[in-house]
Structure formats: C-alpha cells, structure tokens
Write a protein that holds these residues in place. Structure first.
Motif, mmCIF file in Angstrom:
data_model
loop_
_atom_site.group_PDB
_atom_site.id
_atom_site.type_symbol
_atom_site.label_atom_id
_atom_site.label_comp_id
_atom_site.label_asym_id
_atom_site.label_seq_id
_atom_site.Cartn_x
_atom_site.Cartn_y
_atom_site.Cartn_z
ATOM 1 N N SER A 82 5.195 114.646 -51.683
ATOM 2 C CA SER A 82 5.211 113.470 -50.813
ATOM 3 C C SER A 82 4.216 112.450 -51.346
ATOM 4 O O SER A 82 3.278 112.798 -52.060
ATOM 5 C CB SER A 82 4.877 113.840 -49.368
ATOM 6 O OG SER A 82 3.547 114.297 -49.261
ATOM 7 N N GLY A 83 4.449 111.194 -50.987
ATOM 8 C CA GLY A 83 3.598 110.137 -51.509
ATOM 9 C C GLY A 83 3.698 110.131 -53.021
ATOM 10 O O GLY A 83 4.783 110.114 -53.581
ATOM 11 N N ALA A 84 2.551 110.181 -53.678
ATOM 12 C CA ALA A 84 2.518 110.205 -55.142
ATOM 13 C C ALA A 84 2.281 111.613 -55.685
ATOM 14 O O ALA A 84 2.218 111.806 -56.887
ATOM 15 C CB ALA A 84 1.412 109.272 -55.642
ATOM 16 N N LYS A 85 2.149 112.607 -54.787
ATOM 17 C CA LYS A 85 1.737 113.948 -55.220
ATOM 18 C C LYS A 85 2.817 114.994 -55.038
ATOM 19 O O LYS A 85 3.637 114.915 -54.129
ATOM 20 C CB LYS A 85 0.490 114.361 -54.449
ATOM 21 C CG LYS A 85 -0.706 113.488 -54.768
ATOM 22 C CD LYS A 85 -1.916 113.917 -53.976
ATOM 23 C CE LYS A 85 -3.071 112.964 -54.210
ATOM 24 N NZ LYS A 85 -4.161 113.221 -53.288
ATOM 25 N N CYS A 107 0.043 114.191 -59.793
ATOM 26 C CA CYS A 107 0.157 112.823 -59.297
ATOM 27 C C CYS A 107 1.073 112.047 -60.238
ATOM 28 O O CYS A 107 0.913 112.109 -61.459
ATOM 29 C CB CYS A 107 -1.227 112.176 -59.236
ATOM 30 S SG CYS A 107 -1.213 110.512 -58.563
ATOM 31 N N ARG A 118 4.397 106.061 -55.402
ATOM 32 C CA ARG A 118 5.153 106.947 -54.525
ATOM 33 C C ARG A 118 6.321 107.540 -55.332
ATOM 34 O O ARG A 118 6.974 106.834 -56.092
ATOM 35 C CB ARG A 118 5.669 106.166 -53.328
ATOM 36 C CG ARG A 118 6.482 106.991 -52.352
ATOM 37 C CD ARG A 118 6.825 106.190 -51.113
ATOM 38 N NE ARG A 118 5.653 105.911 -50.300
ATOM 39 C CZ ARG A 118 5.067 106.791 -49.469
ATOM 40 N NH1 ARG A 118 5.565 108.004 -49.352
ATOM 41 N NH2 ARG A 118 4.007 106.451 -48.774
#
Length: 128
Positions: A82-85, A107, A118
């Motif tokens: 989720s997000g950038a990870k 990341c 993202r």
C-alpha cells in the motif's frame, strides 16, 4: 503462501565465514536475489523503465547455520502492499529445516525523479 517463487543454490566456499558456516551477510544477499529474480519474472521492461524498488527495511531471523555444500531452497512471496511500500517474505531452508526467514519492506521509486511514489494499479495487480 500464495504465489511463492522458489530457487535453489549450493553453499560455496566464499560464502563461509571464520565460524565455518554461512556468513550472515550472505543471507541478506540471498534475500535480495530472491526479490530480484521474482520481480524479473513478474515485471515488464516498460514498468522497469519507469519504476525501481529500493529496500526500506530488512528484518531477519537466523535459526540454524548453513555450511559448505548445503543445498539451499529459497522461497519468497509478497505480503501487504500500500502507498509506496510493499512487504516481501523469504524463507531459506535446507531440506525441511528453516535456516532463516526475512521480512523486507520495499519502497517504489519513480526512475525519473528517484522519489517515492504510490504503487500504481498496474504494479499492484502483479503483486497479488
């Protein structure tokens, strides 16, 4: 464990430390190799031209030593993203014996800016 990627290797002399077992740094190299090989299987040239993964965090637990000549199996799979990870799990085994396990948080960076981005849907689909 869904979508497990596996590869095998043999412990070589240059991977052995002064205690006559696999150096702990080698396990990290195997964790990185697992991610690299698995991502190469999942990704495309177009994606790799736009995005690159970097390590955010490694967690590794060592249970048993590997020694010269051991036949090793490395299993890896992707966890939550989720997000950038994105999380990646790795198990390093000799036969049925667990030598080490790792959890790495990766990341995603945009190649153009080298800044975190993202995870786009085209990559999230590959990670499932």
């Amino acid at each position: 464990m869904n979508n497990v990627f596996t590869f095998k290797l043999s412990v070589s002399k240059n991977e052995i430390d002064y205690l006559n077992h696999v150096n702990n740094v080698i396990y990290i190299q195997w964790v990185l190799k697992a991610a690299e090989l698995h991502w190469a299987k999942l990704s495309t040239e177009a994606i790799n031209e736009k995005f690159v993964w970097v390590v955010f965090r490694h967690e590794i637990d060592y249970f048993l030593p590997g020694v010269l000549g051991d036949e090793i199996t490395v299993n890896t799979w992707i966890g939550a993203s989720s997000g950038a990870k994105s999380e990646r799990f790795v198990e390093i085994k000799k036969g049925n014996k667990l030598l080490a396990k790792a959890k790495t948080t990766w990341c995603l960076l945009a190649v153009e800016s080298m800044k975190a981005v993202r995870i786009p849907s085209e990559i999230l689909i590959l990670l499932k």
